[in-house]
Design an enzyme around this catalytic site. Structure first.
Site, PDB file in Angstrom:
ATOM      1  N   GLU A  24       0.287  66.757 -48.142  1.00 36.65           N
ATOM      2  CA  GLU A  24      -0.577  65.672 -47.667  1.00 36.65           C
ATOM      3  C   GLU A  24      -1.735  65.438 -48.640  1.00 36.65           C
ATOM      4  O   GLU A  24      -2.010  66.276 -49.514  1.00 36.65           O
ATOM      5  CB  GLU A  24      -1.117  65.987 -46.273  1.00 36.65           C
ATOM      6  CG  GLU A  24      -2.004  67.226 -46.228  1.00 36.65           C
ATOM      7  CD  GLU A  24      -2.983  67.218 -45.061  1.00 36.65           C
ATOM      8  OE1 GLU A  24      -3.718  66.225 -44.904  1.00 36.65           O
ATOM      9  OE2 GLU A  24      -3.023  68.213 -44.319  1.00 36.65           O
ATOM     10  N   LYS A 158      -6.744  74.614 -36.876  1.00 31.65           N
ATOM     11  CA  LYS A 158      -8.079  75.093 -37.215  1.00 31.65           C
ATOM     12  C   LYS A 158      -8.813  75.601 -35.993  1.00 31.65           C
ATOM     13  O   LYS A 158      -8.744  75.001 -34.926  1.00 31.65           O
ATOM     14  CB  LYS A 158      -8.898  73.955 -37.840  1.00 31.65           C
ATOM     15  CG  LYS A 158      -8.642  73.816 -39.313  1.00 31.65           C
ATOM     16  CD  LYS A 158      -9.084  72.478 -39.800  1.00 31.65           C
ATOM     17  CE  LYS A 158      -8.251  71.438 -39.132  1.00 31.65           C
ATOM     18  NZ  LYS A 158      -8.224  70.147 -39.716  1.00 31.65           N
TER      19      LYS A 158
HETATM   20  N1  PSU Z   1      -6.639  70.796 -42.193  1.00 26.07           N
HETATM   21  C1  PSU Z   1      -7.502  71.067 -43.207  1.00 26.07           C
HETATM   22  N2  PSU Z   1      -8.129  70.028 -43.783  1.00 26.07           N
HETATM   23  C2  PSU Z   1      -7.897  68.747 -43.401  1.00 26.07           C
HETATM   24  C3  PSU Z   1      -6.967  68.476 -42.347  1.00 26.07           C
HETATM   25  C4  PSU Z   1      -6.374  69.546 -41.771  1.00 26.07           C
HETATM   26  O1  PSU Z   1      -7.713  72.204 -43.569  1.00 26.07           O
HETATM   27  O2  PSU Z   1      -8.475  67.843 -43.986  1.00 26.07           O
HETATM   28  C5  PSU Z   1      -6.641  67.051 -41.966  1.00 26.07           C
HETATM   29  C6  PSU Z   1      -5.118  66.883 -41.879  1.00 26.07           C
HETATM   30  O3  PSU Z   1      -4.764  65.757 -42.658  1.00 26.07           O
HETATM   31  C7  PSU Z   1      -4.844  66.618 -40.424  1.00 26.07           C
HETATM   32  C8  PSU Z   1      -6.108  65.895 -40.047  1.00 26.07           C
HETATM   33  O4  PSU Z   1      -3.683  65.852 -40.208  1.00 26.07           O
HETATM   34  O5  PSU Z   1      -7.121  66.653 -40.699  1.00 26.07           O
HETATM   35  C9  PSU Z   1      -6.326  65.832 -38.566  1.00 26.07           C
HETATM   36  O6  PSU Z   1      -7.281  64.843 -38.312  1.00 26.07           O
HETATM   37  P1  PSU Z   1      -7.513  64.311 -36.805  1.00 26.07           P
HETATM   38  O7  PSU Z   1      -8.036  65.512 -36.068  1.00 26.07           O
HETATM   39  O8  PSU Z   1      -8.545  63.215 -36.940  1.00 26.07           O
HETATM   40  O9  PSU Z   1      -6.168  63.851 -36.309  1.00 26.07           O
END
Ligand code: PSU
Ligand code: MN
Length: 303
Positions: A24, A158
């Site tokens: 990603e 996370k």
């Molecule tokens: N995990 C990380 N760093 C990130 C993300 C996840 O260590 O930047 C990103 C991923 O792209 C994941 C997104 O899909 O955060 C999730 O965002 P949201 O909670 O807004 O869906």
């Protein structure tokens, strides 16, 4: 017609049916600061090549869906300001209007599947945010895992999220959660959480076989592989818990909402751990890339 551009190495791998691992780009633009973001992206790509597979970092650049970035494109993306964060809801609109954006787990899964790529490595998936009973903030990543047939290797969700609720939702959605090599779920920066792993597998070949069995049975969706961070690189939960609480408190006080929440929390945790969280994050992404490469290779062999 979808405007897809393949990098030279991904085009070559597709021609010969060689194993490919998707990566990603939101982790580059929103998850880590420059220059560590670009350095990490390069290291992760190199890890995948060293393991015998081809990396395909995915992003939208000027209306083109890029599957695999050339080195110059990766550099530019890592330094670009105001890059959009694209999930399922925004991906098509960004491509249609000639925009530039980084793909989250959900959007990377969609793009990988379009390109015929079955395995994807990242750091952590999005999930159910703490306080979701008020905010309704649940990442689109979870529903994507339920409908798009890509095996995603992550270090869990996370610890800024509500982990029990995240795994409850995955179970409800019918997403297999496979922990690699241990009986408890990992928790991103920490190798172990206090939650039992729904499934455990110790070999990449088993994960590949389970992926193929789902397809053979007509079961929609992918698999989530939770791969523990190497213990030498982890931050124990006891160290991290008060820091996460502080970051969450600040997010609430500053009324940070929606897409801004994850990048804000990651940034604050980086500051509060004096960069230790970033070091751990880099180690776990590299670890996930190596496992994903093994799974992609196993999938190619058993075809
Ligand atoms: N995990 C990380 N760093 C990130 C993300 C996840 O260590 O930047 C990103 C991923 O792209 C994941 C997104 O899909 O955060 C999730 O965002 P949201 O909670 O807004 O869906
Ligand atoms: Mn969200």
């Amino acid at each position: 017609m979808i405007p897809i551009t393949f990098s030279a190495e991904v085009a070559a791998a597709r021609d010969t049916g060689a194993p490919i691992v998707a990566l990603e780009s939101t982790i580059i633009t929103h998850g880590m600061p420059f220059p560590q973001n670009v350095e990490t992206a390069r290291l992760v790509e190199a890890d995948i090549r060293a393991a015998g597979a081809t990396p395909a970092t995915i992003a939208v650049i000027a209306g083109q869906l890029h599957v695999g970035l050339e080195a110059s494109e990766l550099d530019a993306l890592g330094q670009a300001q105001d890059v959009a964060k694209l999930s399922r809801a925004d991906l098509a609109a960004c491509i249609a209007t000639g925009g530039t954006g980084a793909t989250t787990v959900a959007a990377t899964m969609i793009s990988a599947h379009l390109a015929g790529i079955a395995v994807f490595a990242t750091g952590g998936i999005g999930g159910v945010h703490r306080g979701a009973e008020q905010s309704f903030d649940i990442s689109a990543d979870l529903r994507e895992l339920a409908q798009t047939p890509v095996t995603v290797v992550a270090a869990g969700a996370k610890a800024i999220l509500d982990l029990p609720k995240t795994f409850e939702v995955l179970e409800t959605l019918g997403v297999p959660v496979i922990t690699y090599g241990q009986d408890v779920l990992p928790a991103f920066w920490s190798a172990k959480s206090d939650m039992a792993a729904p499934l455990r597998m110790d070999h990449a070949t088993d994960i590949a076989k389970a992926h193929q069995m789902r397809a053979a049975m007509g079961l929609k969706g992918g698999q989530l592989v939770t791969n523990p961070i190497p213990v030498a690189d982890e931050i124990p939960m006891a160290t991290l818990a008060p820091i996460i609480d502080q970051a969450l408190g600040e997010a609430e006080a500053q009324e940070i909402t929606a897409k801004e929440v994850t990048p804000f929390l990651l940034g604050r945790i980086f500051d509060l751990t004096e960069g230790r969280s970033l070091k751990a994050n880099i180690a776990l992404v590299r670890n996930n890339a190596r496992l994903a490469a093994q799974i992609a290779i196993a999938l190619c062999k058993s075809l």
